[in-house]
Design a protein around this motif. Sequence first.
Motif, PDB file in Angstrom:
ATOM      1  N   VAL A  55       0.840  -1.195   0.000  1.00  0.00           N
ATOM      2  CA  VAL A  55       0.000   0.000   0.000  1.00  0.00           C
ATOM      3  C   VAL A  55       0.875   1.245   0.000  1.00  0.00           C
ATOM      4  O   VAL A  55       0.694   2.164  -0.800  1.00  0.00           O
ATOM      5  CB  VAL A  55      -0.940   0.014   1.220  1.00  0.00           C
ATOM      6  N   PRO A  68      -7.546  -2.450   6.594  1.00  0.00           N
ATOM      7  CA  PRO A  68      -8.287  -2.459   5.334  1.00  0.00           C
ATOM      8  C   PRO A  68      -9.798  -2.485   5.538  1.00  0.00           C
ATOM      9  O   PRO A  68     -10.305  -2.898   6.576  1.00  0.00           O
ATOM     10  CB  PRO A  68      -7.799  -3.742   4.647  1.00  0.00           C
ATOM     11  N   THR A  70     -13.628  -3.065   3.016  1.00  0.00           N
ATOM     12  CA  THR A  70     -14.092  -3.683   1.776  1.00  0.00           C
ATOM     13  C   THR A  70     -15.541  -3.329   1.495  1.00  0.00           C
ATOM     14  O   THR A  70     -16.315  -3.063   2.422  1.00  0.00           O
ATOM     15  CB  THR A  70     -13.935  -5.220   1.841  1.00  0.00           C
ATOM     16  N   VAL A  75     -10.865  -4.283  -1.977  1.00  0.00           N
ATOM     17  CA  VAL A  75     -10.265  -4.056  -0.671  1.00  0.00           C
ATOM     18  C   VAL A  75      -9.552  -2.714  -0.726  1.00  0.00           C
ATOM     19  O   VAL A  75      -8.729  -2.478  -1.614  1.00  0.00           O
ATOM     20  CB  VAL A  75      -9.273  -5.180  -0.304  1.00  0.00           C
ATOM     21  N   TYR A  76      -9.878  -1.829   0.212  1.00  0.00           N
ATOM     22  CA  TYR A  76      -9.283  -0.500   0.268  1.00  0.00           C
ATOM     23  C   TYR A  76      -8.342  -0.449   1.471  1.00  0.00           C
ATOM     24  O   TYR A  76      -8.679  -0.931   2.563  1.00  0.00           O
ATOM     25  CB  TYR A  76     -10.360   0.568   0.424  1.00  0.00           C
ATOM     26  N   ALA A  77      -7.183   0.178   1.285  1.00  0.00           N
ATOM     27  CA  ALA A  77      -6.215   0.271   2.374  1.00  0.00           C
ATOM     28  C   ALA A  77      -5.464   1.583   2.284  1.00  0.00           C
ATOM     29  O   ALA A  77      -5.354   2.184   1.207  1.00  0.00           O
ATOM     30  CB  ALA A  77      -5.242  -0.913   2.330  1.00  0.00           C
ATOM     31  N   GLN A 374      -3.228  -6.496   7.307  1.00  0.00           N
ATOM     32  CA  GLN A 374      -2.287  -5.431   6.986  1.00  0.00           C
ATOM     33  C   GLN A 374      -1.210  -5.396   8.047  1.00  0.00           C
ATOM     34  O   GLN A 374      -1.499  -5.371   9.246  1.00  0.00           O
ATOM     35  CB  GLN A 374      -2.991  -4.073   6.910  1.00  0.00           C
ATOM     36  N   LEU A 380      -0.320  -5.560   2.417  1.00  0.00           N
ATOM     37  CA  LEU A 380      -1.504  -6.391   2.592  1.00  0.00           C
ATOM     38  C   LEU A 380      -1.175  -7.829   2.229  1.00  0.00           C
ATOM     39  O   LEU A 380      -0.425  -8.084   1.277  1.00  0.00           O
ATOM     40  CB  LEU A 380      -2.645  -5.918   1.686  1.00  0.00           C
TER      41      LEU A 380
END
Length: 389
Positions: A55, A68, A70, A75-77, A374, A380
């Motif tokens: 990331v 993270p 979702t 998947v957002y981080a 994470q 990740l």
Amino acid sequence: MSARARRWPLVLLLGGTLLLSGCGLFGGDEEEDPPAELLKFKPSLQLRKAWSARVGDGSEHLRLGLSPATDGTLVYAAAHDGRVAAFEAGSGKRRWAAKTRLPLSGGPATDGELVVAGSSNGEVIALRAADGKRRWVGRVSSEVLAAPAIGGGLVLVRGVDGKLTALRQDDGSEAWFVQQSVPRLSVRGTGAPVIAGNVVLAGFDNGKVAAYEMSDGTLLWETLLTPPRGRTEVDRLVDINATIRVVGEDVYVVGYHGSVALLALESGQVLWARELSSYNEFALDFLNIYVSTETSEVVALSRRNGREAWRIATLLNRDVSGPAAWKNSVVVGDFEGYLHWFNAANGELQARMRAGSKRIALAPLVVGELLVAQSEDGKLYAFSERGKR
């Protein structure tokens, strides 16, 4: 890092800029129990590393709230260097990446339309979930160490100064805020706000759980989970740093130097409470609540009455993360980057995988068949059962 520093969270001394690790608070020269050695065992669960991705840069020892999120597909981080990225859950392919140039410290959260994170300086940034383009930057009055909550046209943000702030979802302007008192000494970290219908709930450093009307912040009820007790300020720490969980009309909460408890959503009445101390997130499944204690025991308690189902002490002092409930397992990370799978029914160790060499600070994220963690080096890692995609 010393065993003591692994075991104890950072503590913030309000009124100054000093961050103290646990070793400074508890004498320094005393010999502490070392982290437990990992025992050999025969795995009963076969796992594979599905993918891994970077990331941004790391945030080792800072005890940030970066974890993270979702929407079920992506998947957002976020990383402390300001980078935010979206990855396809199934493959780990990067969909987009954004450079916010902010010292991100909490989040992200998503509702499928926005991706929102907070910074060490109190900025709150909202990006478009589809492509990472900036929508707005708002501001709260202190560092953000937990993911915001998004709903009802608002973004709810919990700051380390005891404030819960509602920002308007369309432009980031402030709609209202409320504030609870903060002790002079508190455990570093906060839980995320939780939205339940027209109510937002949050836990605070003074040991209180409070429910507010979403529309204007009117206090509906507040409950002191555990009164401070002890002779020293450290003994009297009662922070609620774990995010509250709401299931139907039930509110589950865990406190430091306090209790795990079930409250009524309508009134805040304590329906049951069991003595237990934790500053980590916790997990639920249909039957149990799963908690990692301040000494890194992993405990399962009945959701119905709080009765202990099992307790595992094989990871003592390994600074384990909060647990995730994944399929029929309970999963925690530790300070060396290992993930440990336990049978949810009896606590038996099922599997162990190493994500990397750095600490997994916060509870892993369940995304369908995947478990995503994470680490503090800004990476990740996604795992699945062998044969499952």
